[in-house]
Design an enzyme around this catalytic site. Structure first.
Site, PDB file in Angstrom:
ATOM      1  N   TYR A 152      -2.044  11.209   2.340  1.00 45.14           N
ATOM      2  CA  TYR A 152      -2.928  11.528   1.119  1.00 45.14           C
ATOM      3  C   TYR A 152      -2.762  12.943   0.908  1.00 45.14           C
ATOM      4  CZ  TYR A 152      -4.321   6.803   1.801  1.00 45.14           C
ATOM      5  OH  TYR A 152      -4.550   5.372   1.983  1.00 45.14           O
ATOM      6  N   HIS A 175      -6.668  -6.654  -1.259  1.00 45.72           N
ATOM      7  CA  HIS A 175      -5.883  -5.707  -1.043  1.00 45.72           C
ATOM      8  C   HIS A 175      -4.874  -6.093   0.132  1.00 45.72           C
ATOM      9  CE1 HIS A 175      -4.038  -1.634  -0.817  1.00 45.72           C
ATOM     10  NE2 HIS A 175      -4.158  -1.710   0.145  1.00 45.72           N
ATOM     11  N   ASP A 202       0.913  -1.282   0.113  1.00 49.13           N
ATOM     12  CA  ASP A 202      -0.007  -0.071  -0.080  1.00 49.13           C
ATOM     13  C   ASP A 202       0.772   1.195   0.029  1.00 49.13           C
ATOM     14  OD1 ASP A 202      -3.005   0.833   0.398  1.00 49.13           O
ATOM     15  OD2 ASP A 202      -1.795   1.928   2.063  1.00 49.13           O
TER      16      ASP A 202
END
Length: 278
Positions: free
Chosen positions: A202, A255, A101
Site C-alpha cells: 500500500y 470480497h 485483491d
C-alpha cells in the site's frame, strides 16, 4: 490436494502451493492482503482435477525468503518481475493468470505489460487499476470504501492491526473465510517483518505506472457485498479491456469470494480458462 514447494528466483525463494500434473497448461494464482497462496486451496484442487498445473505462490513480503525492507522494493515493477520470474523458473512461456485483491492488481499489470506471456486473465474483486483510480478520484462511495487505506499507509498501521489479538484484521474477513485459513494468515502476519512487508504494498502504490488497455481474454468477477469495491469501478472496467471480455457479478457474496463461494468461482475460472485452452 496441493503440495508445499519452494520456487527459487533471483529475488529469493518463494513459498508456494502446487497442484496438478506437469502440463503445458500452467495457471498462476496470485493472492491478496492479508492472505497467502492458501486462499486458492479450493481452486488449486479444481484446476488440478481438470488437468492443469496450478501454482499459488506467497508473494513478495509474504514469503519469508523474499521480504525486502525498503518500501520501494514493493513497487509494481518488482511485483510484475516476481510473476515472470516464477513462471520462468517453472518453464512457462505462456500461462493463465488469476488474481484476487492485490493479486488482481498485479495480474492486470502483468497482462498490460507482457500480454504475449498471458493466455487468459481472471481478476477477482479488484477492477482494472485505472477504472479503480477514476472511481477513487470522483466517486464518494468508492472513497468511503477505500478509507481504510489511510490507516494501512500510516506509521501506526502495524500496531493498530495487531492490537487486541489482531482484532482489526479478523474484522476484515467478516466471518466469510474458513477459521483455519484466518488462523494461518494471522500466524504469518505476526512473524517479524511480515505485516510491515504486506503493508508496504500500500505504501509503495504511488510508484505504480499506467497499466493501459488489456488485450488478452479477460474475466472480471465482482461481488455485490464487496466492502472494498463499489459498482462504479467494477462496471467501468469494460472501458479498459480491448480484447475479449466477460464480466460476472456474484450476488450476496463478499470480497472473499474464492473462499466464500469456491464452487461458483471454480466454475467461472474453468469456463474462462478452458474456453481459451491452447
Amino acid at each position: 490436494m496441493s503440495d508445499h514447494v519452494t520456487i527459487p528466483t533471483a529475488a529469493g525463494k518463494f513459498d508456494a502451493l502446487e497442484a496438478g500434473p506437469p502440463s503445458e497448461h500452467g495457471v498462476l494464482l496470485l493472492h491478496g492482503f492479508p492472505e497467502s497462496g492458501l486462499q486458492w486451496q479450493r481452486q488449486l484442487g479444481a484446476l488440478a482435477q481438470a488437468g492443469y498445473h496450478a501454482i499459488a505462490p506467497d508473494q513478495r513480503g509474504y514469503s519469508p525468503g523474499v521480504r525486502p525492507e525498503t518500501v520501494t522494493e514493493y513497487r509494481m515493477e518488482k511485483l510484475i518481475g516476481d510473476v515472470l520470474a516464477v513462471a520462468d523458473r517453472v518453464g512457462w512461456d505462456r500461462f493463465d493468470l488469476v488474481g484476487h485483491d492485490w493479486g488482481s492488481a498485479v495480474a492486470w499489470s502483468v497482462a498490460g505489460a507482457v500480454p504475449e506471456r498471458v493466455s487468459t486473465l481472471s481478476a477477482l474483486s479488484i477492477p482494472h487499476p485505472e477504472a479503480f483510480g477514476q472511481a477513487l478520484a470522483h466517486d464518494p462511495d468508492q472513497q468511503r470504501r477505500s478509507a481504510y487505506m489511510r490507516l494501512f499507509r500510516s506509521e501506526d498501521a502495524e500496531r493498530t492491526l495487531l492490537d487486541e489479538d489482531a482484532a482489526r484484521i479478523r474484522e476484515l474477513f467478516e466471518d466469510r473465510v474458513p477459521a483455519e485459513h484466518v488462523t494461518a494468515y494471522l500466524e504469518r502476519m505476526r512473524a517479524p517483518g511480515a505485516l510491515t512487508a504486506a503493508l508496504n504494498w500500500y505504501r509503495a502504490v504511488r510508484h505504480s505506472g499506467a497499466v493501459g488497455r488489456i488485450t488478452v481474454p479477460t474475466l472480471y468477477v465482482w461481488s455485490t457485498e464487496d466492502s472494498a469495491v463499489g459498482a462504479r469501478a467494477a462496471e467501468a472496467t469494460a472501458d479498459y479491456v480491448a480484447g475479449e471480455y466477460r464480466f460476472e457479478v456474484l450476488d450476496g457474496v463478499s470480497h472473499w469470494m474464492a473462499e466464500e463461494a469456491p464452487e461458483r468461482v471454480n466454475e467461472l475460472l474453468l469456463s474462462h480458462i478452458g474456453g481459451h485452452r491452447r
